[in-house]
Design a protein around this motif. Structure first.
Motif, mmCIF file in Angstrom:
data_model
loop_
_atom_site.group_PDB
_atom_site.id
_atom_site.type_symbol
_atom_site.label_atom_id
_atom_site.label_comp_id
_atom_site.label_asym_id
_atom_site.label_seq_id
_atom_site.Cartn_x
_atom_site.Cartn_y
_atom_site.Cartn_z
ATOM 1 N N SER A 103 -19.373 -5.948 -0.517
ATOM 2 C CA SER A 103 -20.284 -5.377 -0.681
ATOM 3 C C SER A 103 -21.484 -6.368 -1.911
ATOM 4 C CB SER A 103 -20.470 -3.648 -1.406
ATOM 5 O OG SER A 103 -19.992 -4.475 -3.077
ATOM 6 N N SER A 104 -20.526 -7.348 -2.479
ATOM 7 C CA SER A 104 -21.163 -8.523 -3.253
ATOM 8 C C SER A 104 -21.676 -9.384 -2.309
ATOM 9 C CB SER A 104 -20.558 -9.051 -4.172
ATOM 10 O OG SER A 104 -19.539 -9.186 -3.645
ATOM 11 N N GLY A 105 -21.080 -9.937 -1.283
ATOM 12 C CA GLY A 105 -21.628 -10.207 -0.146
ATOM 13 C C GLY A 105 -20.409 -12.386 -0.483
ATOM 14 N N THR A 106 -19.847 -12.037 -1.424
ATOM 15 C CA THR A 106 -18.578 -12.399 -1.722
ATOM 16 C C THR A 106 -17.440 -12.787 -0.903
ATOM 17 O OG1 THR A 106 -18.906 -12.576 -3.907
ATOM 18 C CG2 THR A 106 -16.555 -13.537 -3.378
ATOM 19 N N ALA A 107 -16.908 -13.722 0.061
ATOM 20 C CA ALA A 107 -15.886 -13.840 0.842
ATOM 21 C C ALA A 107 -14.567 -13.937 0.050
ATOM 22 C CB ALA A 107 -16.149 -14.781 1.514
ATOM 23 N N LYS A 108 -13.469 -13.168 0.213
ATOM 24 C CA LYS A 108 -12.050 -13.106 -0.134
ATOM 25 C C LYS A 108 -11.018 -12.947 0.651
ATOM 26 C CE LYS A 108 -13.484 -10.825 -4.061
ATOM 27 N NZ LYS A 108 -13.155 -9.374 -5.241
ATOM 28 N N PRO A 109 -10.279 -13.654 0.550
ATOM 29 C CA PRO A 109 -9.158 -13.930 2.006
ATOM 30 C C PRO A 109 -8.155 -12.648 2.216
ATOM 31 C CG PRO A 109 -8.214 -14.844 0.192
ATOM 32 C CD PRO A 109 -9.525 -15.215 -0.105
ATOM 33 N N LEU A 110 -8.056 -12.453 3.116
ATOM 34 C CA LEU A 110 -7.418 -10.926 3.182
ATOM 35 C C LEU A 110 -6.604 -10.523 2.602
ATOM 36 C CD1 LEU A 110 -6.995 -7.725 5.243
ATOM 37 C CD2 LEU A 110 -5.439 -9.378 6.827
ATOM 38 N N ILE A 111 -5.710 -11.206 2.190
ATOM 39 C CA ILE A 111 -4.346 -11.247 1.198
ATOM 40 C C ILE A 111 -4.899 -10.518 0.173
ATOM 41 C CG2 ILE A 111 -4.129 -13.527 0.731
ATOM 42 C CD1 ILE A 111 -1.073 -11.012 1.407
ATOM 43 N N LEU A 112 -5.220 -11.234 -0.386
ATOM 44 C CA LEU A 112 -6.505 -11.168 -1.733
ATOM 45 C C LEU A 112 -6.527 -9.642 -1.259
ATOM 46 C CD1 LEU A 112 -6.593 -11.777 -4.916
ATOM 47 C CD2 LEU A 112 -8.734 -13.010 -4.074
ATOM 48 N N ARG A 113 -7.620 -9.656 -0.048
ATOM 49 C CA ARG A 113 -8.338 -7.911 -0.755
ATOM 50 C C ARG A 113 -7.531 -6.620 -0.426
ATOM 51 N NH1 ARG A 113 -13.652 -7.041 -0.483
ATOM 52 N NH2 ARG A 113 -14.755 -9.363 -0.946
ATOM 53 N N THR A 114 -6.236 -7.104 -0.007
ATOM 54 C CA THR A 114 -5.283 -6.244 0.199
ATOM 55 C C THR A 114 -4.213 -6.014 -1.188
ATOM 56 O OG1 THR A 114 -4.535 -7.171 2.616
ATOM 57 C CG2 THR A 114 -3.022 -5.560 1.241
ATOM 58 N N VAL A 115 -3.880 -7.242 -2.010
ATOM 59 C CA VAL A 115 -3.678 -7.286 -3.268
ATOM 60 C C VAL A 115 -4.671 -6.452 -4.617
ATOM 61 C CG1 VAL A 115 -3.211 -8.367 -5.647
ATOM 62 C CG2 VAL A 115 -2.129 -8.885 -3.494
ATOM 63 N N GLU A 116 -5.780 -6.392 -4.440
ATOM 64 C CA GLU A 116 -6.542 -5.723 -4.984
ATOM 65 C C GLU A 116 -6.485 -4.401 -4.949
ATOM 66 O OE1 GLU A 116 -10.291 -8.969 -5.822
ATOM 67 O OE2 GLU A 116 -10.759 -7.743 -4.636
ATOM 68 N N ALA A 117 -6.583 -3.724 -3.388
ATOM 69 C CA ALA A 117 -6.443 -2.325 -3.111
ATOM 70 C C ALA A 117 -5.043 -1.891 -3.518
ATOM 71 C CB ALA A 117 -6.345 -2.414 -1.322
ATOM 72 N N ALA A 118 -3.731 -2.993 -3.800
ATOM 73 C CA ALA A 118 -2.989 -1.974 -4.140
ATOM 74 C C ALA A 118 -2.452 -2.169 -5.889
ATOM 75 C CB ALA A 118 -1.495 -3.276 -3.630
ATOM 76 N N ARG A 119 -3.449 -2.692 -5.908
ATOM 77 C CA ARG A 119 -3.586 -3.278 -7.337
ATOM 78 C C ARG A 119 -4.361 -1.405 -8.145
ATOM 79 N NH1 ARG A 119 -4.529 -9.440 -8.851
ATOM 80 N NH2 ARG A 119 -2.659 -10.243 -8.834
ATOM 81 N N ARG A 120 -5.261 -0.998 -7.033
ATOM 82 C CA ARG A 120 -6.228 0.617 -7.747
ATOM 83 C C ARG A 120 -5.198 1.091 -8.191
ATOM 84 N NH1 ARG A 120 -10.007 -2.197 -5.176
ATOM 85 N NH2 ARG A 120 -9.380 -1.814 -3.006
ATOM 86 N N VAL A 121 -3.549 0.951 -7.371
ATOM 87 C CA VAL A 121 -2.755 2.805 -7.426
ATOM 88 C C VAL A 121 -2.339 2.643 -8.974
ATOM 89 C CG1 VAL A 121 -0.825 3.810 -6.115
ATOM 90 C CG2 VAL A 121 -2.153 1.835 -4.208
ATOM 91 N N ARG A 122 -2.705 3.981 -9.268
ATOM 92 C CA ARG A 122 -1.932 4.237 -10.646
ATOM 93 C C ARG A 122 -0.478 4.563 -10.476
ATOM 94 N NH1 ARG A 122 -5.398 7.666 -10.435
ATOM 95 N NH2 ARG A 122 -3.284 9.877 -9.934
ATOM 96 N N GLU A 123 0.766 4.246 -11.729
ATOM 97 C CA GLU A 123 1.658 4.258 -11.692
ATOM 98 C C GLU A 123 2.465 2.210 -11.132
ATOM 99 O OE1 GLU A 123 4.139 7.881 -11.667
ATOM 100 O OE2 GLU A 123 1.948 8.593 -10.861
ATOM 101 N N ALA A 124 1.975 2.055 -10.378
ATOM 102 C CA ALA A 124 2.533 0.400 -9.960
ATOM 103 C C ALA A 124 2.742 -0.180 -10.629
ATOM 104 C CB ALA A 124 1.647 0.221 -9.185
ATOM 105 N N SER A 125 4.126 -1.081 -11.176
ATOM 106 C CA SER A 125 4.411 -1.298 -12.046
ATOM 107 C C SER A 125 4.627 -2.970 -12.196
ATOM 108 C CB SER A 125 5.652 -1.147 -13.181
ATOM 109 O OG SER A 125 7.189 -1.237 -11.713
ATOM 110 N N GLY A 126 4.124 -2.784 -11.033
ATOM 111 C CA GLY A 126 3.801 -4.500 -10.444
ATOM 112 C C GLY A 126 3.483 -4.834 -8.551
ATOM 113 N N VAL A 127 2.889 -5.490 -8.285
ATOM 114 C CA VAL A 127 2.517 -5.962 -7.274
ATOM 115 C C VAL A 127 2.887 -6.893 -6.618
ATOM 116 C CG1 VAL A 127 0.634 -5.822 -5.352
ATOM 117 C CG2 VAL A 127 0.731 -4.470 -7.096
#
Length: 265
Positions: free
Chosen positions: A27-51
């Motif tokens: 939404s900001s127009g900033t490009a990020k690699p797919l793998i980083l965007r997937t890591v960011e999605a995973a880090r939004r999971v509550r209770e995750a102790s590590g990604v």
């Protein structure tokens, strides 16, 4: 619970080589690699102790290191993401659950994974859990049209009375007699490719031979069913944006639109 999220990623995708490093704008127009965007999605999971990203490719390791993402190296002999998670298990510190958060599943809502964690906490019989979405009749008709045209539109699941999987297929199941789709909702469940495993399930997985069904369907989760391991299927509600995966270059534009619709920068 000690819940570790693993993101299997490989560079040599047959349909889209190098896709973990493909830049995607939000939404900001900033490009990020797919793998980083997937890591960011995973880090939004509550209770995750590590990604952690699990990969066999130094180019992915280099990109992850650049962004401070932990990496577990695995063998190039791994045939799918579950085998990659099983190999990485030996480098984890006594997890209660391992989450397989697929490398192109950047739009997966954190609530899907949280629902799996809750189910595994409550259902001690289940050794694996995975989500599915009940489809509207109109959505099933669209998939039927795709199937009639010779295209695979998704994976469907059927369950027993305990909510455990009976079968997964790339065909639409169960059979739909005349009139079944007259109402708004259908009995068809569309499988979402995210998994929660107990460590013993991963250990059993790699000692179970690949079956004819797994080969025919091209579905790695069928190995659990062939081995007789209970797989819980958790009903989840679809998000207000399209769930898209990056499989081909033409998927980039609709994924970027979904990122905007989801308000993800």
């Amino acid at each position: 619970m000690n819940v570790v999220i693993l993101i299997p990623a490989r560079f040599a995708s047959s349909r889209y080589p190098g896709k973990p490093l493909v830049p995607l704008k939000g939404s900001s127009g900033t490009a990020k690699p797919l793998i980083l965007r997937t890591v960011e999605a995973a880090r939004r999971v509550r209770e995750a102790s590590g990604v952690f990203v699990t990969t066999d490719d130094e180019r992915i390791v280099e990109e992850c290191t650049r962004y401070g993402v932990g990496v577990i190296m695995t063998s190039p002999e791994c045939r799918n993401g579950t085998e990659r998670c099983a190999e990485a298990l030996g480098q984890l510190h006594d997890p209660d659950l391992v989450i397989n958060f697929q490398g192109d599943a950047l739009l997966t809502p954190p609530g899907f994974v949280e629902a799996l964690i809750d189910r595994m906490r409550d259902d001690q019989d289940a050794l694996v859990a995975t989500p599915a979405m009940r489809l509207r009749s109109s959505e099933v008709r669209a998939l039927q049209a795709e199937e009639a045209a010779g295209r695979v539109g998704g994976t469907s699941a059927v369950i027993n009375d305990q909510g455990h999987a009976l079968y997964f297929s790339k065909r639409l199941i169960p059979h739909l007699p005349a009139g079944t789709l007259d109402g708004e909702m259908s009995p068809v469940r569309l499988h979402v490719g995210v998994y929660a495993y107990r460590p013993e399930a991963l250990e059993r997985y790699v000692t179970t031979p690949v079956s004819e069904l797994e080969t025919l369907e091209g579905l790695e989760q069928l190995r659990f069913l062939v081995a007789g391991l209970p797989v819980a299927v958790v009903d989840v509600q679809p998000p207000p944006y399209a769930l898209r995966e990056l499989n081909n270059p033409e998927d980039v534009e609709p994924i970027e639109q979904a990122l905007i619709d989801a308000g993800l920068e």
